[in-house]
Design a protein around this motif. Structure first.
Motif, PDB file in Angstrom:
ATOM      1  N   ILE A 200       0.118  -1.135   0.186  1.00  0.00           N
ATOM      2  CA  ILE A 200       0.222  -0.271   0.279  1.00  0.00           C
ATOM      3  C   ILE A 200       0.654   0.771  -0.184  1.00  0.00           C
ATOM      4  O   ILE A 200       0.923   1.916  -0.834  1.00  0.00           O
ATOM      5  N   ALA A 201       2.262   1.026   1.035  1.00  0.00           N
ATOM      6  CA  ALA A 201       3.288   1.854   1.339  1.00  0.00           C
ATOM      7  C   ALA A 201       3.477   2.406  -0.226  1.00  0.00           C
ATOM      8  O   ALA A 201       3.249   3.763  -1.253  1.00  0.00           O
ATOM      9  N   ALA A 202       3.915   0.663  -0.760  1.00  0.00           N
ATOM     10  CA  ALA A 202       4.755   0.985  -2.494  1.00  0.00           C
ATOM     11  C   ALA A 202       3.578   1.814  -3.784  1.00  0.00           C
ATOM     12  O   ALA A 202       4.346   2.732  -4.202  1.00  0.00           O
ATOM     13  N   GLN A 203       2.205   1.752  -3.306  1.00  0.00           N
ATOM     14  CA  GLN A 203       1.480   2.148  -4.737  1.00  0.00           C
ATOM     15  C   GLN A 203       1.299   3.715  -3.887  1.00  0.00           C
ATOM     16  O   GLN A 203       1.056   4.469  -4.882  1.00  0.00           O
ATOM     17  N   SER A 204       0.762   4.448  -3.154  1.00  0.00           N
ATOM     18  CA  SER A 204       1.690   5.489  -2.639  1.00  0.00           C
ATOM     19  C   SER A 204       2.421   6.699  -2.799  1.00  0.00           C
ATOM     20  O   SER A 204       2.486   8.004  -3.082  1.00  0.00           O
ATOM     21  N   LEU A 205       3.609   5.601  -3.326  1.00  0.00           N
ATOM     22  CA  LEU A 205       4.555   6.358  -3.799  1.00  0.00           C
ATOM     23  C   LEU A 205       4.635   6.657  -5.044  1.00  0.00           C
ATOM     24  O   LEU A 205       5.721   6.857  -5.978  1.00  0.00           O
ATOM     25  N   GLY A 206       4.152   5.935  -5.612  1.00  0.00           N
ATOM     26  CA  GLY A 206       3.998   5.881  -7.021  1.00  0.00           C
ATOM     27  C   GLY A 206       4.564   4.739  -7.757  1.00  0.00           C
ATOM     28  O   GLY A 206       4.664   4.629  -9.432  1.00  0.00           O
ATOM     29  N   VAL A 207       4.364   3.813  -6.910  1.00  0.00           N
ATOM     30  CA  VAL A 207       4.643   2.231  -7.785  1.00  0.00           C
ATOM     31  C   VAL A 207       3.899   1.708  -8.597  1.00  0.00           C
ATOM     32  O   VAL A 207       2.921   1.072  -7.821  1.00  0.00           O
ATOM     33  N   ASP A 208       4.135   1.388  -9.647  1.00  0.00           N
ATOM     34  CA  ASP A 208       2.642   0.332 -10.357  1.00  0.00           C
ATOM     35  C   ASP A 208       3.219  -1.256 -10.041  1.00  0.00           C
ATOM     36  O   ASP A 208       3.540  -1.731 -10.100  1.00  0.00           O
ATOM     37  N   THR A 209       2.676  -1.448  -8.661  1.00  0.00           N
ATOM     38  CA  THR A 209       3.184  -2.829  -7.860  1.00  0.00           C
ATOM     39  C   THR A 209       2.556  -4.099  -9.052  1.00  0.00           C
ATOM     40  O   THR A 209       3.977  -4.720  -9.098  1.00  0.00           O
ATOM     41  N   GLY A 210       1.427  -3.507  -9.594  1.00  0.00           N
ATOM     42  CA  GLY A 210       1.468  -4.821 -10.556  1.00  0.00           C
ATOM     43  C   GLY A 210       1.976  -4.512 -12.001  1.00  0.00           C
ATOM     44  O   GLY A 210       2.845  -5.805 -11.514  1.00  0.00           O
ATOM     45  N   LYS A 211       2.556  -4.280 -12.178  1.00  0.00           N
ATOM     46  CA  LYS A 211       3.350  -3.590 -13.114  1.00  0.00           C
ATOM     47  C   LYS A 211       4.351  -4.668 -12.230  1.00  0.00           C
ATOM     48  O   LYS A 211       5.335  -5.734 -13.712  1.00  0.00           O
ATOM     49  N   PHE A 212       5.316  -4.157 -11.514  1.00  0.00           N
ATOM     50  CA  PHE A 212       6.935  -4.762 -11.487  1.00  0.00           C
ATOM     51  C   PHE A 212       6.819  -6.211 -10.762  1.00  0.00           C
ATOM     52  O   PHE A 212       7.277  -7.171 -11.263  1.00  0.00           O
ATOM     53  N   LYS A 213       5.064  -6.805 -10.237  1.00  0.00           N
ATOM     54  CA  LYS A 213       5.016  -8.463 -10.104  1.00  0.00           C
ATOM     55  C   LYS A 213       5.341  -9.060 -11.712  1.00  0.00           C
ATOM     56  O   LYS A 213       6.107  -9.834 -11.381  1.00  0.00           O
ATOM     57  N   LEU A 214       4.198  -8.300 -12.511  1.00  0.00           N
ATOM     58  CA  LEU A 214       4.352  -8.873 -13.475  1.00  0.00           C
ATOM     59  C   LEU A 214       6.071  -9.665 -13.924  1.00  0.00           C
ATOM     60  O   LEU A 214       6.287 -10.260 -14.615  1.00  0.00           O
ATOM     61  N   GLN A 215       6.545  -8.257 -13.849  1.00  0.00           N
ATOM     62  CA  GLN A 215       7.903  -8.090 -14.499  1.00  0.00           C
ATOM     63  C   GLN A 215       8.749  -9.078 -13.697  1.00  0.00           C
ATOM     64  O   GLN A 215       9.487  -9.615 -14.722  1.00  0.00           O
ATOM     65  N   VAL A 216       9.333  -9.041 -12.563  1.00  0.00           N
ATOM     66  CA  VAL A 216       9.977 -10.235 -12.490  1.00  0.00           C
ATOM     67  C   VAL A 216      10.226 -10.930 -12.457  1.00  0.00           C
ATOM     68  O   VAL A 216      10.118 -11.879 -11.712  1.00  0.00           O
TER      69      VAL A 216
END
Ligand SMILES: Nc1ncnc2c1ncn2[C@@H]1O[C@H](COP(=O)(O)OP(=O)(O)OP(=O)(O)O)[C@@H](O)[C@H]1O
Ligand SMILES: [Mg+2]
Lengths: 337, 256
Positions: A200-216
């Motif tokens: 939740i904090a990652a997203q609130s700092l602008g990290v597109d968490t969904g995209k990064f999960k897929l990429q990794v």
């Protein structure tokens, strides 16, 4: 910042030192069996490094990585034996294809979290394994590819002995470690770790968490695929059995045993688990003659439970912590005496 | 200039109306406090504004464009940053790295650059470090930069969240109970930091229970009670508002 540079230098120094160690080691190992174990450790390390990026840094799980390992092996095997395509091209094709498959399959899967995610990746692994079994035309079904897979070669050097293959495999494994280390200490690596720390904090700092999960996830699948290709060209024959659930679990155990968020974790975990299973392979039949292959799952289960209870951070960080606690206690004892 | 405009915002959880038909607006450069008893819907309001979940009804306009329905990371990119009532520190990183994540949207290294850190990547990395150290200096955490974030005491962790949030250079900063759990020195530092940020042009919206702090620093207040907006006005107006007094006295002043 001085401290940052110092830490970076130390990391690079350790990697350099380890590289030297790795390339000197085979000259002192004359036994072919030990060399072959070291080759397998190198191949598995490559898979587990990728898995650690996914599990340790991004905090996600995959119980289906043996399938990506298999996709690499089968792409290499089929393209080179059936279609006579250059092995290096086949490895590349396998890596790209597997990455794309992982990315696309990841889109629905990574809507899930934790146990559900574990189950979905397990399911994905099983489905791919079924394809290996049932697409008889392409894969040869349960009995495996009928034609032999060629050895890898660079110019005149043919990698047809354990000794030669060792250098190839460990060059790849070391590259895997170095590149993963680069990722971890980058903007992307921090984004991945932030997902683990607090999504939740990652997203609130602008990290597109969904995209990064897929990429990794895709990156870790590419690692597994390359390792699978190397496996295929090493054994020169493949069948579905090494790419099932058991192997997926083995990879996860290796990752957890070594410690998920340390670049040295994979090597330690893979080595530890491999030595243990190889040892058991020679001891168990003597102790319990009627035991089948199933005892492995019991052993993996036990290792996992023991590690989780005593060293939840894995061997690498766990041992460091135990040492620090011991030193602290010793200092206290010295003070009071 | 209107920075933020909230119109008829409503959010229900099952049967509970956590936020009910709330409207207000915020001008640039102000410090606005949102107050109200426990469970009044303050955190829910922040979660709606930052896209953690969508509203059941109503709209949110930021700088004249509608942001209702955008995801959290899209809203962050438009320039809204926040801290959390229950700390959301990245425990698996150092203090400095926590703030460096705050530079995510201000930098652009992708997977390829991360794998092969060529020169421009390294230069960007240095910029991220320098910028993050600046933010740590603002909240007095320079000396702890290389420590694991979870080794900081609670009050320092709260300041770290602020440093991390302002690293993305937001126009609007949402602080959810920043003074809760701080001692009086720390509260003083917090207030200084808030003024400092306001002077740099950051608009601040904060939820706070500590009335003394709130009345001191807020330009205007919005009072929530059971999800409804009870009142809105200057600290003087709110202190003398009969409805507000009743709502708070009804609680015997507890929890506020
Ligand atoms: N995710 C959720 N699911 C269900 N109910 C929720 C959820 N979030 C909030 N609520 C409910 O909505 C109401 C408002 O909660 P909220 O956290 O916004 O209050 P608050 O004003 O921040 O309170 P506090 O001062 O205790 O932080 C409460 O009744 C709460 O139980
Ligand atoms: Mg709240």
């Amino acid at each position: 910042m001085k401290e940052l540079t110092r830490r970076k230098r130390l990391r690079h120094f350790l990697i350099a030192l380890f590289t030297v160690f790795i390339f000197v080691l085979p000259f002192f190992v004359s036994n072919n069996y030990y060399l072959s174990v070291l080759v397998v450790i190198g191949i598995h390390t490559t898979v587990v490094v990728g898995l650690c990026l996914l599990m340790g840094y991004a905090g996600q799980i995959s119980l289906g990585h043996a399938a990506f390992y298999g996709l690499g092996a089968y792409t290499s095997g089929i393209l080179t034996s059936t279609y006579n395509i250059s092995p290096w091209l086949a490895i590349l094709a396998g890596a790209m294809g597997t990455g794309i498959v992982a990315y696309i399959m990841g889109i629905p899967i990574f809507r899930l979290k934790e146990h559900y995610l574990a189950l979905a990746t397990l399911g994905l692994g099983l489905i791919i394994h079924v394809v290996f079994m049932e697409e008889v035309e392409l894969t040869g079904g349960p009995s495996g590819l009928s034609k032999g897979i060629p050895y890898l070669a660079i110019g005149n050097i043919v990698f047809n002995t354990d000794f030669k293959y060792y250098f190839l495999v460990w060059t790849v494994a070391l590259l895997a470690i170095i590149l993963a280390n680069n990722v971890v200490h980058s903007r992307i690596g921090r984004a991945l770790r932030s997902i683990h720390g607090s999504e939740i904090a990652a997203q609130s700092l602008g990290v597109d968490t969904g995209k990064f999960k897929l990429q990794v996830f895709a990156l870790s699948a590419v690692y597994a695929s390359i390792a699978g290709s190397l496996y295929a060209h090493y054994i020169t024959f493949i069948s579905p059995s090494p790419f099932g659930l058991m192997t997926s679990i083995q990879f996860v155990v290796m990752a957890v045993v070594g410690g998920l968020s340390n670049i040295w974790g994979p090597i330690l975990g893979v080595t530890g688990v491999t030595v243990l299973t190889e040892g058991l392979k020679s001891i168990v039949p003597q102790l319990i003659p009627q035991a089948g292959g199933e005892y492995e799952i019991v052993v993996f289960g036990l290792i996992l439970v023991i590690i989780m209870i005593f060293l939840p951070e894995g061997l690498t960080s766990g041992v460091v912590r135990l040492y620090e606690e011991w030193r602290y206690r010793k200092e206290r004892a010295d003070e009071t005496s | 200039m209107r920075l933020l405009e909230i119109n008829n915002l409503t959010r229900s959880f099952g049967g509970v109306l956590a936020v009910n038909d709330v409207s207000f607006s915020v001008d640039k450069g102000q410090i606005i406090a949102i107050i109200g008893p426990n469970g009044a819907g303050k955190t829910t309001l922040f979660n709606l504004m930052t896209g953690i979940y969508p509203p059941t009804h109503g709209t949110i306009m930021f700088k004249g464009t509608e942001i209702t329905g955008l995801t959290a990371y899209q809203i962050a990119r438009l320039g809204i940053a926040r801290t959390f009532q229950n700390l959301q520190i990245f425990n698996n990183m150092t203090v400095l790295e926590n703030v460096m994540v705050g530079r995510h949207i201000k930098s652009k290294t992708g997977f390829l650059g991360a794998i092969f850190p060529v020169w421009p990547v390294q230069r960007e990395e240095r910029e991220i470090v320098e910028h993050s150290l600046d933010k740590l200096a603002m909240v007095g955490l320079t000396d702890q930069a290389m420590q694991p974030a979870n080794s900081l005491p609670y009050g320092r962790q709260k300041m770290l969240e602020i440093a991390r949030a302002i690293a993305l250079e937001p126009e609007l900063l949402l602080l959810d109970e920043p003074a809760a759990g701080l001692n009086s020195t720390e509260t003083r530092e917090l207030i200084d930091t808030i003024y400092n940020l306001r002077d740099q042009g950051v608009t601040i919206l904060l939820v706070e229970h500590d009335m003394e702090t709130v009345m001191e620093i807020a330009d205007r207040l919005v009072v929530l009670n059971f999800g409804n907006k009870l009142a809105e006005g200057t600290p003087y107006e709110i202190q003398n508002n009969q409805e507000v007094i009743t709502a708070y006295l009804g609680e015997e002043g507890s929890g506020c």
